[in-house]
Scaffold this motif. Structure first.
Motif, PDB file in Angstrom:
ATOM      1  N   LYS A  82       0.819  -1.211   0.000  1.00 47.17           N
ATOM      2  CA  LYS A  82       0.000   0.000   0.000  1.00 47.17           C
ATOM      3  C   LYS A  82       0.854   1.263   0.000  1.00 47.17           C
ATOM      4  CE  LYS A  82      -3.522   2.410   2.639  1.00 47.17           C
ATOM      5  NZ  LYS A  82      -4.247   2.457   3.899  1.00 47.17           N
ATOM      6  N   ASN A  83       1.885   1.266   0.839  1.00 36.99           N
ATOM      7  CA  ASN A  83       2.736   2.450   0.956  1.00 36.99           C
ATOM      8  C   ASN A  83       3.994   2.384   0.093  1.00 36.99           C
ATOM      9  OD1 ASN A  83       1.133   3.840   2.921  1.00 36.99           O
ATOM     10  ND2 ASN A  83       1.820   2.317   4.409  1.00 36.99           N
ATOM     11  N   GLU A  84       4.166   1.269  -0.614  1.00 32.85           N
ATOM     12  CA  GLU A  84       5.346   1.053  -1.454  1.00 32.85           C
ATOM     13  C   GLU A  84       6.639   1.231  -0.670  1.00 32.85           C
ATOM     14  OE1 GLU A  84       5.172   3.122  -5.178  1.00 32.85           O
ATOM     15  OE2 GLU A  84       3.156   2.391  -5.612  1.00 32.85           O
ATOM     16  N   THR A  85       6.660   0.623   0.531  1.00 34.17           N
ATOM     17  CA  THR A  85       7.837   0.686   1.383  1.00 34.17           C
ATOM     18  C   THR A  85       8.250  -0.721   1.803  1.00 34.17           C
ATOM     19  OG1 THR A  85       6.482   0.919   3.382  1.00 34.17           O
ATOM     20  CG2 THR A  85       7.239   2.960   2.323  1.00 34.17           C
ATOM     21  N   ALA A  86       9.448  -0.798   2.354  1.00 33.04           N
ATOM     22  CA  ALA A  86       9.957  -2.074   2.864  1.00 33.04           C
ATOM     23  C   ALA A  86      10.670  -1.829   4.183  1.00 33.04           C
ATOM     24  CB  ALA A  86      10.921  -2.699   1.864  1.00 33.04           C
ATOM     25  N   ARG A  87      10.545  -2.806   5.100  1.00 38.00           N
ATOM     26  CA  ARG A  87      11.317  -2.778   6.339  1.00 38.00           C
ATOM     27  C   ARG A  87      12.611  -3.502   6.028  1.00 38.00           C
ATOM     28  NH1 ARG A  87      10.825   0.494  10.267  1.00 38.00           N
ATOM     29  NH2 ARG A  87      11.501  -1.005  11.785  1.00 38.00           N
ATOM     30  N   VAL A  88      13.727  -2.833   6.197  1.00 40.50           N
ATOM     31  CA  VAL A  88      15.028  -3.406   5.890  1.00 40.50           C
ATOM     32  C   VAL A  88      16.006  -3.138   7.026  1.00 40.50           C
ATOM     33  CG1 VAL A  88      14.695  -3.068   3.398  1.00 40.50           C
ATOM     34  CG2 VAL A  88      15.942  -1.353   4.699  1.00 40.50           C
ATOM     35  N   PHE A  89      17.094  -3.916   7.028  1.00 40.16           N
ATOM     36  CA  PHE A  89      18.194  -3.606   7.926  1.00 40.16           C
ATOM     37  C   PHE A  89      19.502  -4.031   7.272  1.00 40.16           C
ATOM     38  CE2 PHE A  89      16.545  -7.731   9.423  1.00 40.16           C
ATOM     39  CZ  PHE A  89      17.679  -8.527   9.346  1.00 40.16           C
ATOM     40  N   PRO A  90      20.593  -3.305   7.571  1.00 37.79           N
ATOM     41  CA  PRO A  90      21.894  -3.714   7.049  1.00 37.79           C
ATOM     42  C   PRO A  90      22.217  -5.123   7.550  1.00 37.79           C
ATOM     43  CG  PRO A  90      22.018  -1.502   7.941  1.00 37.79           C
ATOM     44  CD  PRO A  90      20.679  -2.074   8.353  1.00 37.79           C
ATOM     45  N   ILE A  91      22.786  -5.933   6.682  1.00 37.04           N
ATOM     46  CA  ILE A  91      23.061  -7.318   7.028  1.00 37.04           C
ATOM     47  C   ILE A  91      23.911  -7.430   8.290  1.00 37.04           C
ATOM     48  CG2 ILE A  91      24.274  -9.404   6.239  1.00 37.04           C
ATOM     49  CD1 ILE A  91      23.194  -8.709   3.429  1.00 37.04           C
ATOM     50  N   ASP A  92      24.861  -6.536   8.465  1.00 35.81           N
ATOM     51  CA  ASP A  92      25.737  -6.602   9.636  1.00 35.81           C
ATOM     52  C   ASP A  92      25.237  -5.768  10.818  1.00 35.81           C
ATOM     53  OD1 ASP A  92      26.214  -4.219   8.360  1.00 35.81           O
ATOM     54  OD2 ASP A  92      28.397  -4.313   8.566  1.00 35.81           O
ATOM     55  N   GLU A  93      24.041  -5.173  10.700  1.00 35.66           N
ATOM     56  CA  GLU A  93      23.470  -4.359  11.777  1.00 35.66           C
ATOM     57  C   GLU A  93      21.964  -4.584  11.904  1.00 35.66           C
ATOM     58  OE1 GLU A  93      24.796  -0.207  12.002  1.00 35.66           O
ATOM     59  OE2 GLU A  93      25.952  -0.662  10.188  1.00 35.66           O
ATOM     60  N   PRO A  94      21.533  -5.784  12.312  1.00 30.25           N
ATOM     61  CA  PRO A  94      20.094  -6.062  12.374  1.00 30.25           C
ATOM     62  C   PRO A  94      19.319  -5.160  13.339  1.00 30.25           C
ATOM     63  CG  PRO A  94      21.363  -7.856  13.331  1.00 30.25           C
ATOM     64  CD  PRO A  94      22.344  -6.922  12.704  1.00 30.25           C
ATOM     65  N   GLN A  95      19.995  -4.526  14.256  1.00 31.68           N
ATOM     66  CA  GLN A  95      19.315  -3.625  15.196  1.00 31.68           C
ATOM     67  C   GLN A  95      18.948  -2.290  14.542  1.00 31.68           C
ATOM     68  OE1 GLN A  95      22.541  -4.438  15.253  1.00 31.68           O
ATOM     69  NE2 GLN A  95      23.743  -2.597  15.613  1.00 31.68           N
ATOM     70  N   ASN A  96      19.459  -2.006  13.348  1.00 31.79           N
ATOM     71  CA  ASN A  96      19.195  -0.741  12.659  1.00 31.79           C
ATOM     72  C   ASN A  96      18.112  -0.885  11.592  1.00 31.79           C
ATOM     73  OD1 ASN A  96      21.000   0.747  14.144  1.00 31.79           O
ATOM     74  ND2 ASN A  96      22.700   0.382  12.756  1.00 31.79           N
ATOM     75  N   GLU A  97      17.018  -1.500  11.961  1.00 28.17           N
ATOM     76  CA  GLU A  97      15.902  -1.694  11.036  1.00 28.17           C
ATOM     77  C   GLU A  97      15.204  -0.365  10.780  1.00 28.17           C
ATOM     78  OE1 GLU A  97      11.672  -3.995  11.178  1.00 28.17           O
ATOM     79  OE2 GLU A  97      13.358  -4.933  12.167  1.00 28.17           O
ATOM     80  N   ARG A  98      14.782  -0.173   9.511  1.00 28.32           N
ATOM     81  CA  ARG A  98      14.057   1.052   9.175  1.00 28.32           C
ATOM     82  C   ARG A  98      13.177   0.827   7.958  1.00 28.32           C
ATOM     83  NH1 ARG A  98      18.106   5.315   6.410  1.00 28.32           N
ATOM     84  NH2 ARG A  98      18.963   3.973   4.822  1.00 28.32           N
ATOM     85  N   THR A  99      12.267   1.761   7.734  1.00 25.55           N
ATOM     86  CA  THR A  99      11.361   1.701   6.599  1.00 25.55           C
ATOM     87  C   THR A  99      11.889   2.620   5.511  1.00 25.55           C
ATOM     88  OG1 THR A  99       9.486   1.275   8.047  1.00 25.55           O
ATOM     89  CG2 THR A  99       8.984   2.081   5.848  1.00 25.55           C
ATOM     90  N   VAL A 100      11.946   2.080   4.274  1.00 26.02           N
ATOM     91  CA  VAL A 100      12.437   2.865   3.139  1.00 26.02           C
ATOM     92  C   VAL A 100      11.516   2.655   1.943  1.00 26.02           C
ATOM     93  CG1 VAL A 100      14.835   2.723   3.897  1.00 26.02           C
ATOM     94  CG2 VAL A 100      13.950   1.030   2.291  1.00 26.02           C
ATOM     95  N   SER A 101      11.591   3.559   0.999  1.00 30.50           N
ATOM     96  CA  SER A 101      10.856   3.403  -0.246  1.00 30.50           C
ATOM     97  C   SER A 101      11.456   2.238  -1.029  1.00 30.50           C
ATOM     98  CB  SER A 101      10.959   4.680  -1.083  1.00 30.50           C
ATOM     99  OG  SER A 101      10.486   4.446  -2.395  1.00 30.50           O
ATOM    100  N   ILE A 102      10.604   1.416  -1.606  1.00 31.26           N
ATOM    101  CA  ILE A 102      11.086   0.285  -2.399  1.00 31.26           C
ATOM    102  C   ILE A 102      11.936   0.779  -3.561  1.00 31.26           C
ATOM    103  CG2 ILE A 102      10.319  -1.539  -3.964  1.00 31.26           C
ATOM    104  CD1 ILE A 102       8.049  -2.039  -1.964  1.00 31.26           C
ATOM    105  N   ARG A 103      11.639   1.940  -4.070  1.00 30.87           N
ATOM    106  CA  ARG A 103      12.399   2.492  -5.205  1.00 30.87           C
ATOM    107  C   ARG A 103      13.863   2.765  -4.859  1.00 30.87           C
ATOM    108  NH1 ARG A 103       8.329   3.142  -8.652  1.00 30.87           N
ATOM    109  NH2 ARG A 103       6.360   4.006  -7.972  1.00 30.87           N
ATOM    110  N   GLN A 104      14.187   2.879  -3.569  1.00 33.19           N
ATOM    111  CA  GLN A 104      15.565   3.106  -3.143  1.00 33.19           C
ATOM    112  C   GLN A 104      16.400   1.830  -3.169  1.00 33.19           C
ATOM    113  OE1 GLN A 104      14.186   5.207   0.616  1.00 33.19           O
ATOM    114  NE2 GLN A 104      16.113   6.248   0.189  1.00 33.19           N
ATOM    115  N   LEU A 105      15.753   0.678  -3.226  1.00 35.26           N
ATOM    116  CA  LEU A 105      16.471  -0.592  -3.171  1.00 35.26           C
ATOM    117  C   LEU A 105      16.968  -0.997  -4.557  1.00 35.26           C
ATOM    118  CD1 LEU A 105      14.017  -2.513  -0.846  1.00 35.26           C
ATOM    119  CD2 LEU A 105      16.133  -1.338  -0.198  1.00 35.26           C
TER     120      LEU A 105
END
Length: 60
Positions: free
Chosen positions: A33-56
């Motif tokens: 719906k919002n065209e976003t994804a919850r992601v985190f750096p592979i080596d920093e799972p505690q740094n999860e955040r929401t980003v636009s899918i277009r940024q990936l």
């Protein structure tokens, strides 16, 4: 990246090579719906955040 591919990657049993601003990330969840994804750096799972899918970017 588009929503369909992001959802495919998020459901894969193996990790795909996806980056956000050059940093390898893991896609945890995709919000169509919002065209976003919850992601985190592979080596920093505690740094999860929401980003636009277009940024990936998928590395092939």
């Amino acid at each position: 990246m588009n929503i369909i591919r992001a959802k495919e990657i998020a459901s894969l049993p193996d990790m795909a090579k996806v980056t956000l601003n050059g940093v390898p990330v893991y896609i945890q969840h995709v919000d169509e719906k919002n065209e976003t994804a919850r992601v985190f750096p592979i080596d920093e799972p505690q740094n999860e955040r929401t980003v636009s899918i277009r940024q990936l970017q998928e590395e092939r």
